[in-house]
Design a protein around this motif. Structure first.
Motif, short mmCIF file in Angstrom:
data_model
loop_
_atom_site.label_atom_id
_atom_site.label_comp_id
_atom_site.label_asym_id
_atom_site.label_seq_id
_atom_site.Cartn_x
_atom_site.Cartn_y
_atom_site.Cartn_z
N PHE A 272 -58.07 70.84 87.13
CA PHE A 272 -57.37 70.64 88.14
C PHE A 272 -55.74 71.83 87.98
N ALA A 273 -55.44 72.99 86.44
CA ALA A 273 -54.70 73.78 86.65
C ALA A 273 -54.37 74.53 88.18
N ASP A 274 -55.84 74.26 88.36
CA ASP A 274 -56.27 75.22 89.76
C ASP A 274 -54.89 74.52 91.35
N MET A 275 -54.85 73.68 91.48
CA MET A 275 -54.51 72.78 92.84
C MET A 275 -53.63 73.41 93.18
N HIS A 276 -52.18 73.35 92.43
CA HIS A 276 -50.86 74.19 92.67
C HIS A 276 -50.17 75.67 93.62
N LEU A 277 -51.53 76.26 93.01
CA LEU A 277 -51.62 77.67 94.00
C LEU A 277 -52.84 77.33 94.81
N SER A 278 -53.50 77.08 95.15
CA SER A 278 -54.89 76.95 95.73
C SER A 278 -54.76 76.86 97.48
N THR A 279 -54.92 78.00 98.16
CA THR A 279 -54.58 78.09 99.37
C THR A 279 -55.48 77.19 100.26
N ASN A 280 -56.98 77.33 99.65
CA ASN A 280 -57.63 76.33 100.77
C ASN A 280 -57.96 74.44 99.84
N LEU A 281 -57.58 74.37 98.74
CA LEU A 281 -57.77 73.32 97.69
C LEU A 281 -56.38 72.81 97.58
N SER A 282 -55.51 72.45 98.27
CA SER A 282 -54.60 71.96 97.63
C SER A 282 -53.93 70.64 96.93
N ALA A 283 -52.84 70.97 96.26
CA ALA A 283 -53.12 69.44 95.90
C ALA A 283 -51.73 68.51 97.68
N THR A 284 -53.41 67.33 97.78
CA THR A 284 -53.26 66.27 98.87
C THR A 284 -53.32 65.23 98.41
N ASN A 285 -53.37 64.15 98.79
CA ASN A 285 -54.31 62.79 98.91
C ASN A 285 -53.48 61.87 97.73
N GLY A 286 -52.46 62.11 97.44
CA GLY A 286 -51.55 61.23 96.51
C GLY A 286 -50.79 62.02 95.60
N LEU A 287 -51.12 63.55 95.29
CA LEU A 287 -50.40 64.60 95.40
C LEU A 287 -49.53 65.32 96.03
N GLN A 288 -48.50 66.16 94.79
CA GLN A 288 -47.27 66.87 95.62
C GLN A 288 -47.04 68.15 95.11
N HIS A 289 -46.20 69.12 95.85
CA HIS A 289 -45.53 70.20 94.93
C HIS A 289 -46.76 71.08 95.60
N SER A 290 -47.30 71.29 96.56
CA SER A 290 -48.78 71.99 96.95
C SER A 290 -47.86 72.64 97.11
N SER A 291 -48.15 74.46 96.07
CA SER A 291 -47.22 75.57 96.57
C SER A 291 -48.92 76.79 97.63
N ASN A 292 -48.13 78.17 97.52
CA ASN A 292 -48.55 78.75 97.74
C ASN A 292 -48.54 80.40 97.11
N PRO A 293 -49.31 81.36 96.34
CA PRO A 293 -49.41 82.11 95.71
C PRO A 293 -48.18 82.87 96.03
N ILE A 294 -48.16 83.55 97.75
CA ILE A 294 -47.72 84.19 98.12
C ILE A 294 -46.29 84.49 97.74
N TYR A 295 -45.72 83.15 97.68
CA TYR A 295 -44.19 82.58 97.68
C TYR A 295 -43.93 83.16 96.59
N SER A 296 -44.86 83.39 95.46
CA SER A 296 -44.48 83.81 94.14
C SER A 296 -44.58 85.64 94.32
N TYR A 297 -45.86 85.91 95.15
CA TYR A 297 -45.88 87.49 95.27
C TYR A 297 -44.83 88.30 96.23
N ILE A 298 -43.82 87.19 96.82
CA ILE A 298 -43.51 88.44 97.62
C ILE A 298 -41.32 88.14 96.76
#
Length: 799
Positions: A272-298
């Motif tokens: 569950f804790a991996d959803m937020h920063l997952s690039t191929n299994l992001s937070a969708t279908n009733g979930l929000q705030h999906s992100s990408n770890p690239i933003y943190s790296y940049i």
């Protein structure tokens, strides 16, 4: 002794206010930038980690391999949760989550709001503290509803709302829902965001129908036994799925004439804790705030850039000032100070400056936090500083900055020979390669970010100004779900009576995607649009072949379709007019192509144009209106549209948006990053330039006598200024040469994410180069001209 060191440090800062200001300003800005970005990164990695059951909660996801392609899916059907829980060991319980909009009536006011449909055990599995109500029972009744504290206050003016009722639309009537619980507001770092929870319901026949394995529209979570191995559970899930769903899967492939070798796919568990920063299994279908770890790296890279430049300034200015402190060091050594004591003294001065900069950085971070939150789309607070790990991080940052900024200068200064310093024969030996290298490094970093800024601005400008293939100006979108064609025709006729409304075109709501069969029995997927004859003319979408739909052809609403160029290309047609498409999901209904439109960007330009098919099928519901209004009539037109809407659809909420504004929303992420990179570039160039200014001041002081001699011998002010500025400008040119290829590689890689993008050219690099050189030249030439204008008599007397 420490007291003596402190007095000397404070006295030095007072005597050299400009030097102290430059160092403290650069360090405080660098530290503030690093603090804010550390807050951002901490928030990103802390997502969904507050749930008590967190380590044992997993999302059910799947993947299917088709040759070299692997398709990942985060949505499930109705059956995955209950059947896996019943037949797979290690799964304790399941929760299904789905979001949807419902009309809510308050008095005479009707508004559409998003609800989260969940299984009754939702509040027992996930940790959202209850303010009122029982988490285990509050969602068991069909027409119960749970509100957050803010929503309870909005609806009833109090959080003590248990027992109160709300009118929510089901089918065609408003039904009372009873408030059975109130929870605390959802934390910002939660993928599950809701204002209202209602029980998830499914009909018994749906639960008994094995085809419900494949109705992918919701998210399913499971809670594992703490001793269960997720990999073993995943394997058991896949084996059971293959046994239970194989027969119906094969039957459905045959029924819809799909490839019989199509893989069923495999199921597995995602923490569950991996959803937020997952690039191929992001937070969708009733979930929000999906992100990408690239933003943190940049952002982490930007923070490192800015902090490095600030430390480089400190080292450069301290070493450059060392000549002025040479006698002090000589006297200290003569009277008995050893090198260790001198290192402690200069390191102490470094930490004193860092301490002042750190305090200012906290104040500066607090001041600009609202702006940073807006840029990063967050609601961060410096109260996060109370987090033990973050406090440790800031202390580590302070110590590291103090060491980086002070260790080398302390080592250099403490190594001076007293004989040379006392007789004023001391000077920095060699060509100051380290100092020059550091100047090149900081301007390389600054130039890199400025080139990145120009690239992002150019791409964003292209995305927002490119020809979309249709006219989106003065088009108002008004939504109305599940609208019959007769209702749409009546509302359209009423709107066209107003002189400021030019055209009205109904269309299906949402984004319909489906597939069909062609004559050669091959399958094709496409965007499925239901429109009337006004849609193409209203948006000025050009027909390149055939004709538009027409009310004069009754068959158009039964068997005619229009496709786009991408559809023709995908189908492999050379003569598309008269070709047929078999809608096998409609009992093999055959449709005939009557027209082909030019490809237009019906989705954002960060997506490739997909095959698109239009129909006038009269049994398909409409979901929105495209209303073309005349220029400069928006106020009157919107008023009349709203009045007519309430007259024809009194029980539906009225909402509108202009099409061009909706299109811009698709690029909100690019707009945010444009601003973030711009601010980063401004910060780096500012810190670099104040350091360059400090170095130019010290260089001018060091060459005061030389300047006087040159003036006496007839050198002009321009010549002297050019001589003093030239050494620094050479370093800036070297930095530009180093930054250009690195920036080109990074920009080219970033642009690969866009199917429609700018072409990198010399202008994107020439502009930043000119800007950097101009800023650097202005920075150093000010002090150079000031030194050149000084009285040569005073300059000659200077030692």
């Amino acid at each position: 002794m420490l007291n003596n060191y402190l007095k000397i440090a404070v006295r030095n800062l007072r005597r050299n206010k400009a030097y102290a200001f430059i160092n403290v300003a650069g360090l405080s800005i660098g530290l503030a930038c690093a603090m804010l970005i550390l807050l951002y990164v901490k928030d990103e990695v802390s997502f969904d980690r507050f749930h008590r059951n967190g380590p044992n909660i997993y999302r059910v996801v799947s993947k299917a391999s088709n040759g070299a392609d692997v398709n990942y899916m985060t949505a499930t059907g109705l059956l995955q949760g209950p059947r896996f829980a019943q037949n797979v060991s290690g799964i304790k319980e399941f929760v299904r989550v789905n979001s949807g909009n419902r009309d809510i009536k308050t008095g005479t006011d009707i508004k559409s709001k998003e609800l989260l449909f969940v299984d009754p055990n939702f509040l027992s599995v996930f940790t959202f503290p209850m303010l009122n109500g029982n988490p285990g029972t509050c969602l068991r009744q069909p027409h119960s509803i749970v509100l957050t504290a803010d929503e309870a206050k909005r609806q009833f003016g109090t959080t003590n709302a248990v027992g109160k009722t709300m009118m929510i639309k089901e089918e065609d009537a408003f039904v009372p829902f009873t408030v059975t619980g109130v929870t605390a507001n959802c934390p910002e770092n939660s993928s599950l965001q809701y204002n209202m929870l209602v029980p998830f319901t499914a009909k018994e026949e749906q639960m008994q129908n094995s085809e419900s394995w494949f109705t992918f529209f919701l998210s399913t979570f499971v809670v594992l036994d703490p001793h269960a191995d997720p990999r073993v559970v995943s394997n058991q899930m896949t084996r059971f799925y293959e046994r239970d769903a194989r027969a119906i899967f094969t039957e459905m492939l045959a029924r819809y004439k799909q490839d019989p070798n199509q893989p069923m796919g495999t199921y597995y568990l995602q923490p569950f804790a991996d959803m937020h920063l997952s690039t191929n299994l992001s937070a969708t279908n009733g979930l929000q705030h999906s992100s990408n770890p690239i933003y943190s790296y940049i952002l982490s890279g930007i923070a490192l850039f800015v902090l490095m430049i600030a430390c480089i300034n400190f080292v450069n200015l301290t070493v450059a000032r060392s000549v002025k402190r040479a006698k002090e060091i000589g006297i200290r050594k003569v009277v008995g100070s050893d090198r260790r004591q001198l290192v402690i003294q200069f390191m102490g001065e470094s930490f004193l400056l860092c301490g002042i900069a750190f305090i200012l950085a906290v104040l500066l971070a607090q001041l600009v936090l609202p702006l940073f939150n807006d840029l990063a789309n967050k609601r961060l607070s410096l109260s996060y500083l109370l987090d033990a790990k973050l406090v440790a991080g800031y202390i580590g940052m302070f110590l590291l900055t103090g060491l980086l900024a002070g260790f080398y200068p302390a080592l250099v200064l403490s190594g001076y020979r007293p004989v040379e310093t006392l007789y004023s024969r001391f000077n920095l030996k060699g060509k100051n390669y380290l100092q020059q290298s550091l100047v090149v490094l900081q301007f390389t970093l600054a130039s890199f970010l400025i080139i990145a800024t120009f690239t992002i601005y150019a791409q964003f400008d292209y995305l927002t100004k490119a020809d979309l293939g249709y006219d989106d100006s003065n088009v108002v979108l008004v939504s109305k779900d599940n609208m019959r064609h007769t209702e749409a025709a009546a509302f359209k006729a009423a709107l066209l009576k107003h002189p400021e409304i030019a055209m009205v075109a109904p269309k299906n709501g949402g984004n319909w995607m489906t597939g069909a069969r062609l004559k050669n029995d091959s399958a094709i997927g496409f965007n499925y649009e239901t429109v009337d004859e006004s849609f193409l003319p209203a948006l000025k979408i050009p027909l390149i072949m055939g004709r538009n739909f027409s009310a004069d052809h009754p068959a158009d609403s039964v068997q005619s379709i229009i496709v786009n160029e991408a559809f023709v290309k995908k189908a492999g047609w050379t003569n598309p007019l008269g070709e047929t498409v078999n809608f096998n999901f409609e009992n093999n209904h055959i449709y005939t192509v009557i027209g082909v439109i030019k490809d237009y960007h019906f989705s954002a330009l960060n997506e490739q144009i997909r095959p698109q098919l239009f129909t006038m099928k009269n049994t398909n519901p409409y979901g929105m209106f495209y209303i073309k209004i005349k220029p400069n009539t928006a106020t009157t037109a919107l008023k009349n549209i709203e009045q007519d809407f309430h007259q024809y659809f009194p029980l539906s909420p009225y909402e509108y948006i202009f099409k061009d504004a909706q299109n811009l929303r698709a690029y909100e992420s690019e707009a945010k990053w444009k601003q973030i990179i711009l601010f980063s570039a401004v910060l780096t160039i500012f810190i670099s330039c104040i350091g360059l200014f400090g170095l130019s001041v010290l260089a001018a002081e060091k060459r005061t006598k030389e300047i006087g001699i040159r003036k006496v011998l007839g050198a002009s002010v321009q010549h002297i200024a050019a001589k003093l500025s030239g050494d620094f400008i050479k370093l800036v040119f070297i930095a530009l040469v180093a930054a250009a290829p690195l920036a080109w590689l990074a920009a080219n890689r970033w642009l690969q994410n866009y199917p429609y993008r700018i072409t990198l050219n010399w202008a994107i690099f020439a502009g930043p180069a000119l800007l950097v050189v101009t800023i650097a030249l202005c920075t150093v030439s000010f002090q150079a001209i000031k030194a050149a204008l000084a009285d040569p008599v005073k300059s000659m007397r200077t030692e």
